[in-house]
Scaffold this active site. Sequence first.
Site, PDB file in Angstrom:
ATOM      1  N   GLY A  80       0.782  -1.223   0.000  1.00  0.00           N
ATOM      2  CA  GLY A  80       0.000   0.000   0.000  1.00  0.00           C
ATOM      3  C   GLY A  80       0.816   1.278   0.000  1.00  0.00           C
ATOM      4  O   GLY A  80       0.256   2.367  -0.136  1.00  0.00           O
ATOM      5  N   ARG A 138     -14.430  19.219   7.623  1.00  0.00           N
ATOM      6  CA  ARG A 138     -15.546  19.277   8.574  1.00  0.00           C
ATOM      7  C   ARG A 138     -15.089  19.136  10.026  1.00  0.00           C
ATOM      8  O   ARG A 138     -15.833  19.492  10.941  1.00  0.00           O
ATOM      9  CB  ARG A 138     -16.574  18.193   8.241  1.00  0.00           C
ATOM     10  CG  ARG A 138     -17.422  18.529   7.028  1.00  0.00           C
ATOM     11  CD  ARG A 138     -18.303  17.371   6.610  1.00  0.00           C
ATOM     12  NE  ARG A 138     -17.525  16.312   5.978  1.00  0.00           N
ATOM     13  CZ  ARG A 138     -18.050  15.218   5.423  1.00  0.00           C
ATOM     14  NH1 ARG A 138     -19.365  15.057   5.425  1.00  0.00           N
ATOM     15  NH2 ARG A 138     -17.273  14.316   4.848  1.00  0.00           N
ATOM     16  N   LYS A 236     -32.412  22.762  11.834  1.00  0.00           N
ATOM     17  CA  LYS A 236     -32.159  21.329  11.984  1.00  0.00           C
ATOM     18  C   LYS A 236     -31.379  21.065  13.254  1.00  0.00           C
ATOM     19  O   LYS A 236     -30.758  21.965  13.846  1.00  0.00           O
ATOM     20  CB  LYS A 236     -31.380  20.792  10.773  1.00  0.00           C
ATOM     21  CG  LYS A 236     -29.940  21.277  10.694  1.00  0.00           C
ATOM     22  CD  LYS A 236     -29.220  20.685   9.507  1.00  0.00           C
ATOM     23  CE  LYS A 236     -27.745  21.107   9.495  1.00  0.00           C
ATOM     24  NZ  LYS A 236     -27.026  20.573   8.338  1.00  0.00           N
ATOM     25  N   GLY A 271     -28.037  12.799   3.139  1.00  0.00           N
ATOM     26  CA  GLY A 271     -29.108  12.798   4.123  1.00  0.00           C
ATOM     27  C   GLY A 271     -29.598  14.190   4.463  1.00  0.00           C
ATOM     28  O   GLY A 271     -30.810  14.453   4.477  1.00  0.00           O
ATOM     29  N   THR A 272     -28.671  15.111   4.728  1.00  0.00           N
ATOM     30  CA  THR A 272     -29.051  16.476   5.115  1.00  0.00           C
ATOM     31  C   THR A 272     -29.798  17.173   3.993  1.00  0.00           C
ATOM     32  O   THR A 272     -30.864  17.767   4.204  1.00  0.00           O
ATOM     33  CB  THR A 272     -27.790  17.282   5.495  1.00  0.00           C
ATOM     34  OG1 THR A 272     -27.165  16.676   6.622  1.00  0.00           O
ATOM     35  CG2 THR A 272     -28.151  18.715   5.825  1.00  0.00           C
TER      36      THR A 272
END
Length: 360
Positions: A80, A138, A236, A271-272
């Site tokens: 790898g 994020r 949300k 999803g959001t």
Amino acid sequence: LDVCCWRSGNPATVPGYRQVPLPRIDPPPRKQHTVATDWTDNRKNLMLFSGRAHPELAEAVATNLGVKVTPQTARNFANGEIYVRFEESVRGADVFILQSHTAPINEAIMEHLLMIDAAKRASAKRITVVMPFYGYARQDKKHRGREPISARMIADMFAVAGADRLICIDLHTDQIQGFFDGPVDHLMAIPILSAYVAQKYGDQDLAVVSPDAGRIKVAEQWSKRLGGAPLAFIHKTRDINRPNETVANRVVGEVEGRVCVLVDDMIDTGGTIAKAADALMEAGAKDVVIAATHPILSGPAVERLQACGAREIIVTNTLPIDPEQEFDGLTVLSIAPLISAAVREVFLDGSVTSLFGGRA
């Protein structure tokens, strides 16, 4: 010869001394530098390199710049490990290394770092990292104790590897620019996305919708580009123990009877954005158009986007999209003109900010 007289410092008192005139030595002719007729002919050498994550984007950027992607060797060992080597000299060159951090994201990041290290050790004059999608963006703060700030660590890794400058597109949060101790050119895909939306849906009653309150400032920029369309956002909640899952509670703003442009920086599992689209339709929206910069499209994203009822999903090609992920209603716009314009400004020591009217 009277040596003592010679040492006295006056050679004219030495018997038999005669001054011989030195021959005239003209300086060599000065080289005449011609005015550059092409932007790449600037007595500087631009070299564009691409990792294996998204070579199609690099080729498109090279075409816009009028250069070629410099050849290199890249391969994986059996265990790898990654090996890279540039096939041409980069000594004294202004090097731009483009790599999108797509899945498998850790492999893409490691290859990016190795390419930077190779350029540094080969005596490149300046190394600019072109990062259309910033991996780990994020994780830009600690939600709870004993957590890393991974976005900061990524910036530190690229700095240690030898990056002099970063070019990124639509970072998850603006504060990430401060994680890197050097120039960061934060490009925005809004001009490309909003121009498409305005051309196709500009004759209808629009509303710009942010999927959460945190991105309302981005929605305001969209509103200005769409003729002052009204703003709305989705209230949300998110469970920090369950990533990629949110609950769309209600729509804040007037959306009834309007075509809602739902804007976000990325679509991961979908999803959001899918729940936000459903909430808008339940609130009486005439239609929903989704616009996002980064199409991560992990796991069930394609199925969720197809089922959410949105009229069109508009993204850019900052990340590669597999053919099996393409579906009716998905529109992919090229980000290559924006990247090439930024690379040109950086290479010519121009202004990247001027590309966005002073907002970048």
